[in-house]
Design a protein around this motif. Structure first.
Motif, short mmCIF file in Angstrom:
data_model
loop_
_atom_site.label_atom_id
_atom_site.label_comp_id
_atom_site.label_asym_id
_atom_site.label_seq_id
_atom_site.Cartn_x
_atom_site.Cartn_y
_atom_site.Cartn_z
N ASP A 99 -9.87 1.76 4.00
CA ASP A 99 -11.05 2.34 3.33
C ASP A 99 -11.81 1.32 2.51
OD1 ASP A 99 -9.35 1.93 1.19
OD2 ASP A 99 -9.11 4.04 0.68
N GLY A 100 -11.36 0.06 2.52
CA GLY A 100 -12.08 -0.99 1.82
C GLY A 100 -11.72 -1.12 0.35
N GLN A 101 -10.86 -0.25 -0.18
CA GLN A 101 -10.47 -0.31 -1.57
C GLN A 101 -9.39 -1.39 -1.76
OE1 GLN A 101 -11.99 1.55 -4.05
NE2 GLN A 101 -13.34 2.02 -2.31
N PRO A 102 -9.19 -1.85 -3.00
CA PRO A 102 -8.16 -2.87 -3.24
C PRO A 102 -6.76 -2.34 -2.91
CG PRO A 102 -9.68 -2.72 -5.09
CD PRO A 102 -9.97 -1.55 -4.22
N MET A 103 -5.89 -3.25 -2.53
CA MET A 103 -4.51 -2.88 -2.25
C MET A 103 -3.83 -2.40 -3.54
SD MET A 103 -3.48 -3.53 1.02
CE MET A 103 -1.83 -4.22 1.07
N MET A 104 -3.07 -1.31 -3.43
CA MET A 104 -2.29 -0.83 -4.56
C MET A 104 -1.05 -1.71 -4.71
SD MET A 104 -2.54 3.32 -4.21
CE MET A 104 -1.70 3.33 -2.61
N GLN A 105 -0.72 -2.08 -5.98
CA GLN A 105 0.37 -3.00 -6.23
C GLN A 105 1.55 -2.33 -6.94
OE1 GLN A 105 -0.79 -6.75 -7.99
NE2 GLN A 105 -2.78 -6.73 -6.97
N ASN A 106 1.59 -0.99 -6.96
CA ASN A 106 2.70 -0.34 -7.65
C ASN A 106 4.00 -0.55 -6.87
OD1 ASN A 106 2.35 1.36 -5.46
ND2 ASN A 106 1.42 3.00 -6.64
N VAL A 107 5.12 -0.22 -7.52
CA VAL A 107 6.43 -0.47 -6.93
C VAL A 107 6.60 0.30 -5.63
CG1 VAL A 107 8.91 -0.22 -7.28
CG2 VAL A 107 7.48 -1.10 -9.13
N ALA A 108 6.07 1.52 -5.57
CA ALA A 108 6.17 2.31 -4.34
C ALA A 108 5.49 1.62 -3.17
CB ALA A 108 5.57 3.70 -4.56
N GLY A 109 4.51 0.75 -3.48
CA GLY A 109 3.80 0.04 -2.43
C GLY A 109 4.71 -0.86 -1.62
N VAL A 110 5.84 -1.27 -2.19
CA VAL A 110 6.81 -2.08 -1.45
C VAL A 110 7.26 -1.34 -0.19
CG1 VAL A 110 9.14 -3.07 -1.54
CG2 VAL A 110 7.59 -3.33 -3.48
N LEU A 111 7.27 -0.01 -0.25
CA LEU A 111 7.74 0.82 0.86
C LEU A 111 6.61 1.23 1.80
CD1 LEU A 111 10.26 3.04 -1.13
CD2 LEU A 111 10.62 0.80 -0.08
N GLY A 112 5.38 0.75 1.54
CA GLY A 112 4.28 0.96 2.49
C GLY A 112 3.44 2.19 2.24
N THR A 113 2.93 2.35 1.03
CA THR A 113 2.11 3.52 0.72
C THR A 113 0.61 3.26 0.88
OG1 THR A 113 2.15 2.92 -1.63
CG2 THR A 113 3.81 4.50 -0.86
N ASN A 114 0.21 2.01 1.09
CA ASN A 114 -1.22 1.73 1.34
C ASN A 114 -1.61 2.21 2.73
OD1 ASN A 114 -2.58 0.16 -0.91
ND2 ASN A 114 -0.68 -1.00 -0.69
N GLU A 115 -2.83 2.77 2.84
CA GLU A 115 -3.34 3.24 4.13
C GLU A 115 -4.05 2.10 4.85
OE1 GLU A 115 -4.08 4.93 1.28
OE2 GLU A 115 -3.12 6.88 1.49
N VAL A 116 -3.59 1.79 6.04
CA VAL A 116 -4.12 0.67 6.80
C VAL A 116 -4.41 1.11 8.23
CG1 VAL A 116 -2.86 -0.98 5.39
CG2 VAL A 116 -1.84 -0.14 7.50
N SER A 117 -5.04 0.24 9.01
CA SER A 117 -5.34 0.55 10.40
C SER A 117 -4.35 -0.17 11.32
CB SER A 117 -6.76 0.11 10.76
OG SER A 117 -6.84 -1.31 10.81
N PRO A 118 -4.11 0.38 12.51
CA PRO A 118 -3.23 -0.30 13.47
C PRO A 118 -3.70 -1.70 13.83
CG PRO A 118 -3.47 2.00 14.08
CD PRO A 118 -4.43 1.76 12.94
N LEU A 119 -5.01 -1.93 13.89
CA LEU A 119 -5.51 -3.28 14.20
C LEU A 119 -5.06 -4.27 13.13
CD1 LEU A 119 -7.21 -5.31 15.76
CD2 LEU A 119 -9.24 -4.46 14.55
N THR A 120 -5.10 -3.85 11.88
CA THR A 120 -4.68 -4.73 10.79
C THR A 120 -3.19 -5.08 10.90
OG1 THR A 120 -6.37 -3.85 9.30
CG2 THR A 120 -4.47 -4.90 8.28
N VAL A 121 -2.37 -4.07 11.24
CA VAL A 121 -0.93 -4.30 11.38
C VAL A 121 -0.66 -5.25 12.55
CG1 VAL A 121 1.31 -3.22 11.84
CG2 VAL A 121 -0.33 -2.10 10.31
N ALA A 122 -1.32 -4.99 13.69
CA ALA A 122 -1.11 -5.85 14.87
C ALA A 122 -1.50 -7.29 14.57
CB ALA A 122 -1.90 -5.30 16.04
N ALA A 123 -2.62 -7.49 13.90
CA ALA A 123 -3.09 -8.85 13.60
C ALA A 123 -2.13 -9.56 12.66
CB ALA A 123 -4.49 -8.80 13.00
N SER A 124 -1.57 -8.83 11.68
CA SER A 124 -0.65 -9.46 10.73
C SER A 124 0.64 -9.86 11.42
CB SER A 124 -0.35 -8.50 9.57
OG SER A 124 0.39 -7.37 10.00
#
Length: 824
Positions: A510-535
């Motif tokens: 959605d273009g917002q900054p990445m959340m850096q809370n502790v729960a984020g370690v477990l993958g709570t940010n919303e991303v697209s499959p293209l972003t995951v594949a590229a990484s």
């Protein structure tokens, strides 16, 4: 001829205009003051998007246009077309100077006495009118555009005079053949069909070079009444009849009269019924649904819309693209696209499964280049966002919101690899020990140099409530243990983890900054499959991340190369770190790992990571060989149905990601293969052995700091009997001076202060010895005395005690017995 025509027109207009009552002098002045030259603009042409075919040649995916036109050269048009146009529209075309004086004078006089209006336009004059109409399309202001179009098409003497003057000027600059060619390329043939080549292909399925006499005459019949005589509307068969009538009554007789065809050709053409063979052009991305490529096509269109190279605004960029005759040669591999599409169709339905509104996507990115090679999803593309068809959507599940996608999906444990990366960057090893059991974490102990630490506590369950205890980082990755990764993050910096993820291209859809809370370690940010594949492609390329790119090259209508977005590559982590990441990620796809269900086990090394969100709402499997990186997402488009508790066609929905990945990559690997991943240095594999520090007599807080500073994980071992003052550290288990792997847990034991030394009673009379034992707080019973044989003994004197003098024991629980002698 042009000069003579100019003189004659000027002389002609005075009496003609006098009859109409128009001020002669003004009109003649207007004629004389008109510009003498009009330059044909570059014509609006359709732009086309291509994929890479199996043989390496381009394969058309779709086209976009305001005007369906393919501009062609003189030799690419049949002489029948040229002869038909000249014969019926302007027989004296090759002899006049742009204006047919006799016909124009007759038409002007007819108009003056109330006729239907000016007529007898030459081909040059018609070409001028079409140029003027074409120019109106470039006006962005709607009101001004409408006014310009009205001026270019209205029935009036002024318009006709303007066309005459400009036609005369046109003939001074261009040859007759150039004018005729321009006219055939610019003319409308009904609807959005422009130019003779597009018309021939659309109406008859042949090129303009290969039309028959009958077909040429039918096409030319449409020139003066494009929408009235078009032959592509089955619900209006009378238009075919009218087209044939004009062909047989006007066009073909004119060609015969001008000796452009023989009597035999005339007879054969008249005997041939108008039988259209409509070939719909590939218009818009929706036409690529048949190959599953429509959403990739849509993604490419957004790349164009978002690229400032094409204009200042999205609207201007898209308008330029639709009219510019561009050829977009994309990165899409037709083979891989077809295989991904087949795997998707074979495993994932395109309609809702009860309350489960199912969505799924597959994206493949090439490591080291960022080229997007495949992109499919389980729905058909429909550009209408209001579509109600359950198997259709306008949303591209694979891409970010700004590129026609959604706001993203929580990525679950596919994000854990970036905590792993930061762990290795900071010098930790895969063999280090972490606690995988469910824990309550104090949030203030998690460092974040960007946002600062937060307060409170955080508790997370492991998947299926695992209680694995102490485990290596490799084992924690293979089993995707939540608490183990939280324990790792506690030793790192949350902002550093985020920045490492961003170095691999991770960002919210959605273009917002990445959340850096502790729960984020477990993958709570919303991303697209293209972003995951590229990484993951970046991991597979030795840590070299390349931004995803969908276009290899662009040419304009003239075949000239045009600038376009290109990939940007950078080293996200050291290659040695990436190699160590690959070791742990191969454990995920090996037998027993959470991702083994997706591994084709075809001999090609595969790294990967699974992802499961809370409630099993979104599920992922991302994997990569050294040649291909693929992300598969399956989940809820809406709602929160648990995929783990849902079946689709007899298969657990949680396994669909593996089924799609395995089927697809089994085929893809046959084409691209894959090499072994590089081996990392042992320092990132094996946990170093660390000497256990001595904490005896320290406060528990101080002991904890000493243990953690030495590289161990502190564990409260509870209270034990010790002679150290109560409340202080009695020691560790294992004890000080021993060695243990860095990162392993070390129990710190707390003293209860209860241990006391046993008194020395040797040589004391038995009664005195007993009193001394009791005085020291120990229990004594004569029945516990131990006899020791000694020939010279004195059985009234104690030889010693058990436990021995000086031994430490807890008086509350320990008894001391005397050792007495006994003669043999």
């Amino acid at each position: 001829m042009s000069a003579i025509a100019g003189v004659l027109v000027t002389a002609m207009v005075a009496p003609a205009l006098a009859v109409t009552g128009i001020a002669t002098n003004n009109s003649i002045g207007m004629f004389e003051n008109l510009p003498e030259y009009i330059k044909p603009d570059v014509l609006s042409q359709r732009s086309e998007i291509y994929a890479k075919g199996a043989d390496g040649n381009p394969v058309l995916l779709a086209a976009a246009f305001d005007q369906n036109r393919l501009e062609v050269g003189w030799d690419q048009i049949s002489p029948f077309v040229k002869d038909a146009v000249v014969s019926v529209e302007d027989p004296r075309f090759y002899s006049h100077g742009g204006v047919d004086i006799i016909s124009s004078a007759r038409a002007a006089a007819q108009n003056a006495i109330g006729g239907d209006g000016p007529g007898a336009s030459t081909i040059s004059m018609q070409y001028v009118r079409n140029i003027l109409i074409q120019k109106t399309q470039e006006i962005t202001d709607e009101a001004k555009r409408d006014k310009a179009f009205e001026d270019a098409t209205k029935t009036s003497v002024d318009r006709k005079l303007k066309e005459m003057k400009l036609a005369i000027g046109l003939e001074k600059e261009y040859s007759k053949d150039q004018i005729l060619l321009g006219y055939l390329n610019i003319s409308n043939f009904g609807g959005t069909v422009y130019g003779i080549e597009a018309a021939a292909q659309y109406y008859y399925g042949v090129s303009a070079a290969n039309v028959s006499v009958a077909q040429a005459a039918s096409l030319v019949a449409m020139v003066n009444e494009p929408n009235g005589l078009r032959i592509d509307q089955p619900d209006q068969p009378e238009k075919i009849t009218e087209n044939q009538a004009r062909r047989d009554v006007n066009i073909l007789p004119a060609m015969l009269r001008e000796h452009k065809i023989t009597q035999a050709q005339f007879d054969e053409a008249v005997a041939t019924p108008v039988t259209p063979n409509i070939m719909q052009p590939s218009t818009g991305c929706q036409t690529a649904n048949a190959t599953g490529s429509a959403f990739f096509c849509d993604y490419v269109s957004y790349v164009i819309k978002n690229d400032p190279t094409f204009g200042d605004t999205e609207e201007a960029r898209w308008e330029k693209f639709k009219t510019g005759g561009y050829r977009i040669y994309t990165t899409l591999d037709v083979d891989l696209q077809s295989q991904a599409w087949e795997a998707m169709k074979a495993n994932v339905p395109d309609t809702d499964q009860g309350a489960f509104k199912i969505g799924s996507s597959v994206v493949t990115v090439q490591p080291g280049t960022g080229r997007v090679l495949a992109m499919v999803q389980n729905k058909d593309y429909n550009a209408d966002p209001e579509t109600t068809q359950p198997n259709q959507t306008s949303i591209n599940f694979s891409t970010d919101y700004a590129y026609g996608g959604s706001s993203g999906f929580q990525q679950g444990s596919t994000y854990k690899v970036f905590t792993l990366a930061e762990w290795l960057k900071q010098g930790h090893a895969l063999g280090e020990i972490v606690n995988g059991n469910r824990q309550t974490f104090n949030l203030s102990t998690f460092r974040n140099h960007c946002e600062g630490a937060s307060g409170g506590s955080y508790t997370a369950n492991n998947d299926s409530n695992q209680t694995p205890g102490n485990m290596t980082v490799t084992a924690a990755t293979a089993a995707s243990v939540n608490n183990a990764f939280l324990a790792m993050a506690q030793k790192l910096d949350m902002c550093d983890i985020t920045q490492t993820a961003e170095a691999f291209g991770m960002h919210r859809a959605d273009g917002q900054p990445m959340m850096q809370n502790v729960a984020g370690v477990l993958g709570t940010n919303e991303v697209s499959p293209l972003t995951v594949a590229a990484s993951y492609a970046g991991i597979a390329a030795g840590g070299n991340f390349c931004t995803p790119v969908a276009i290899d090259r662009i040419t304009d209508a003239a075949g000239n190369e045009q600038p376009h977005p290109t990939t940007v590559c950078k080293q996200a982590v050291d290659p040695n770190v990436a190699a160590a990441m690959a070791v742990a990620m191969q454990a995920v796809t090996a037998g027993g790992g959470t991702g083994s269900g997706g591994n084709p086990f075809d001999g090609h090394a595969l790294i990967g990571k699974t992802g499961t969100t809370d409630g099993e709402v979104q599920l992922w499997f991302a994997g990569a060989t050294t040649k291909l990186a693929t992300a598969v997402w399956t989940g809820n488009i809406e709602g929160k149905t648990s995929l783990r508790n849902t079946s689709v066609n007899g298969t657990g929905a949680s396994n669909l990601r593996f089924s799609v990945f395995k089927q697809y990559m089994t085929q893809a690997n046959q084409k691209y293969g894959g090499d072994d991943f590089p081996k990392p240095t042992s320092s990132l594999l094996n946990a170093p052995q660390v000497t256990i520090p001595d904490v005896r007599g320290k406060s528990i807080t101080e002991a904890k700091s000493i243990v953690e500073a030495a590289g161990f994980t502190f564990l409260d071992g509870g209270a034990i009997d010790s002679d150290v003052p109560a409340g202080l550290a009695a020691g560790t288990d294992p004890g000080a001076g021993n060695s243990a792997p860095k990162g392993s847990q070390l129990s710190v034991l707390t003293s209860n202060g209860q241990l006391k030394p046993v008194p020395d009673v040797s040589g004391m009379e038995l009664g005195a010895a007993a009193q001394a034992i009791q005085a020291a707080g120990f229990k004594f019973s004569p029945a516990t005395q131990v006899q020791q044989t000694d020939a010279n003994c004195n059985n009234k004197v104690a030889l010693g005690s058990t436990p021995a003098a000086g031994s430490l024991a807890n008086p509350a629980t320990a008894s001391v017995a005397l050792i007495i002698c006994k003669k043999p």
